[in-house]
Enzyme design. Structure first.
Site, short mmCIF file in Angstrom:
data_model
loop_
_atom_site.label_atom_id
_atom_site.label_comp_id
_atom_site.label_asym_id
_atom_site.label_seq_id
_atom_site.Cartn_x
_atom_site.Cartn_y
_atom_site.Cartn_z
N CYS A 1 0.87 -1.17 0.00
CA CYS A 1 0.00 0.00 0.00
C CYS A 1 0.91 1.22 0.00
O CYS A 1 2.13 1.11 0.15
CB CYS A 1 -0.90 0.03 1.23
SG CYS A 1 -2.15 -1.28 1.30
N CYS B 1 12.33 -5.66 3.11
CA CYS B 1 11.79 -6.57 2.11
C CYS B 1 12.52 -6.39 0.77
O CYS B 1 12.48 -5.32 0.17
CB CYS B 1 10.30 -6.32 1.92
SG CYS B 1 9.55 -7.33 0.63
#
Length: 345
Positions: free
Chosen positions: A21, A262
Site C-alpha cells: 500500500c 523486504c
C-alpha cells in the site's frame, strides 16, 4: 466524519500475504493539506490501485474522504475543497486482509474513548490478528486466524489506538505497536498531530521530507516528496516513532531495531526513482543485473527486459555480459499494474 462498521471477512478475502500500500502524511501550517496529500498519493499510485482516501484536520476535527478507484478518479478540485486543513494523512490500498470494498478503504477512522477522533493509514500485514482481537475483547476464530468482528488488520490497529482513555495517542501508539507482530509502516493523526511509525524490522519503507516553506511530510517513497517540492530528510528508522506538530518534529525509539527490509521492494514494489539507504531502486536493479550476468552467464543474441520492473536489471545484465540490449516486449502504459489487482493470486 466517516466511521466504518467492521464486517466479517470470508476466507477468500484473506488469502495471500500481500502487503503493498502507499501512505502519506503532512503537517504544514498555511498550506492546503488535502492537495498535498493528493499529489503525494498520485506519486504512490503504483503501490495500490483499489481505493484512495485522505483525512484532514484544521486543528479541531478530522474529515475523511475516500472511495474505490484511482487517486485521480476519486478526487477532483471540488472534493478536495471540501476537506480543508493544514495536517492530514492519505492512503492508496492494495488489499492484504479484507475484501476490496469501500468499507475497507483507508484511512481508518475511529472515535476515541475520550470523545476525540483519530485516523490511520497502514502499509503492511500483521500475523497475530487473533491475539489483537482478543486484546480488544472480540471473539477470534483460531481456525481462520482472523477476528470475527473486524475486516482488516488496519481496523484492529485503529480500534486499539482509540480504546485508551488513560494515556495520550503517542503512548497508545507505542503500546499498540508493542502488541503487533508483522510488517507495518503507519501514518496516524489526531486533530493536531501527525505520526509516522515503522515496525522493528523496517520491512516496508517510510521516509521524512521537509517542505520549502516549513512543515514536514512522511511518505512510503521519496518520489512522493519530489512531486510537492519537499527534500528528503531521512528514513524513519526501524522501531522508530516520529511525531509532527506545532513544535516541529520529534522522535523516539519504541523498539530495538532488527532490520529485515523486504527485498521485493527493490525487485518490484518500489518505483525506480525511490531512494533508499545509499542508493536508488534503479541503481539497485541495474546492479542485480550485473551480478546475474556474473553468476548466470548465457550465450544469447539479445537481452530483452520484461517491462517495467525488469528494464533496469536487463540493462545491467547487457552491460556486464556484452550482449546487446533491445526491447522486445511492449506494455500498454495506460493500463495500471496487473500484479497487484485483487484477481491475481
Amino acid at each position: 466524519m466517516l466511521h466504518e462498521q467492521p464486517v466479517q471477512p470470508s476466507a477468500q478475502d484473506r488469502t495471500g500475504a500481500r502487503d503493498e500500500c502507499g501512505v502519506f502524511a503532512v503537517y504544514a501550517p498555511g498550506e492546503d493539506a488535502a492537495t498535498l496529500c493528493y499529489y503525494g498519493l498520485y506519486a504512490l499510485q503504483h503501490r495500490g490501485q483499489e481505493s484512495a482516501g485522505i483525512a484532514v484536520s484544521d486543528g479541531t476535527h478530522i474529515l475523511v474522504s475516500k472511495e474505490m478507484g484511482l487517486v485521480n478518479q476519486v478526487f477532483d478540485p471540488q472534493r478536495l475543497a471540501g476537506i480543508t486543513g493544514h495536517l492530514g494523512i492519505g492512503h492508496v490500498r492494495y488489499s492484504t486482509t479484507g475484501a476490496s470494498t469501500w468499507d475497507n478503504a483507508q484511512p481508518a477512522f475511529k472515535v476515541t474513548a475520550t470523545g476525540g477522533s483519530i485516523a490511520l493509514g497502514h502499509n503492511g500485514n500483521l500475523v497475530n490478528t487473533v491475539d489483537l482481537a482478543r486484546e480488544l475483547g472480540l471473539p477470534g476464530d483460531a481456525r481462520s486466524e482472523a477476528p470475527r468482528q473486524c475486516s482488516t488488520d488496519s481496523e484492529l490497529l485503529a480500534a486499539l489506538l482509540a480504546r485508551d482513555a488513560d494515556t495520550s495517542l503517542e503512548e497508545s501508539i507505542v503500546r499498540t505497536c508493542g502488541l503487533a507482530r508483522g510488517a507495518f509502516s503507519l501514518v496516524v493523526m489526531d486533530s493536531d498531530t501527525v505520526y509516522g511509525v515503522r515496525d522493528a524490522h523496517g520491512v516496508r519503507p517510510l521516509v521524512i521530507g521537509r517542505l520549502p516553506r516549513g512543515g514536514y511530510v512522511i511518505a512510503s517513497e521519496t518520489e512522493a516528496l519530489d512531486i510537492i517540492g519537499a527534500h528528503l530528510v531521512r528514513e524513519v528508522e526501524p522501531g522508530e516513532l516520529v511525531a509532527i506538530d506545532e513544535h516541529g518534529l520529534r522522535s523516539r525509539r519504541w523498539a530495538e531495531p532488527t532490520p529485515a527490509f523486504c527485498s521485493f521492494e527493490y525487485v518490484y514494489l518500489a518505483r525506480p526513482d525511490h531512494r533508499t539507504g545509499e542508493t536508488s531502486v534503479y541503481a539497485a536493479r541495474r546492479q542485480m543485473g550485473r551480478l546475474l550476468a556474473d553468476t548466470a552467464p548465457v550465450e544469447a543474441d539479445l537481452v530483452i527486459p520484461v517491462p517495467e520492473c525488469g528494464t533496469a536489471a536487463a540493462s545491467g545484465y547487457a552491460e556486464a555480459s556484452g550482449i546487446p540490449y533491445a526491447e522486445g516486449l511492449v506494455k500498454n502504459r495506460y493500463v495500471g499494474r496487473t500484479f497487484i489487482q485483487p484477481s491475481q493470486s
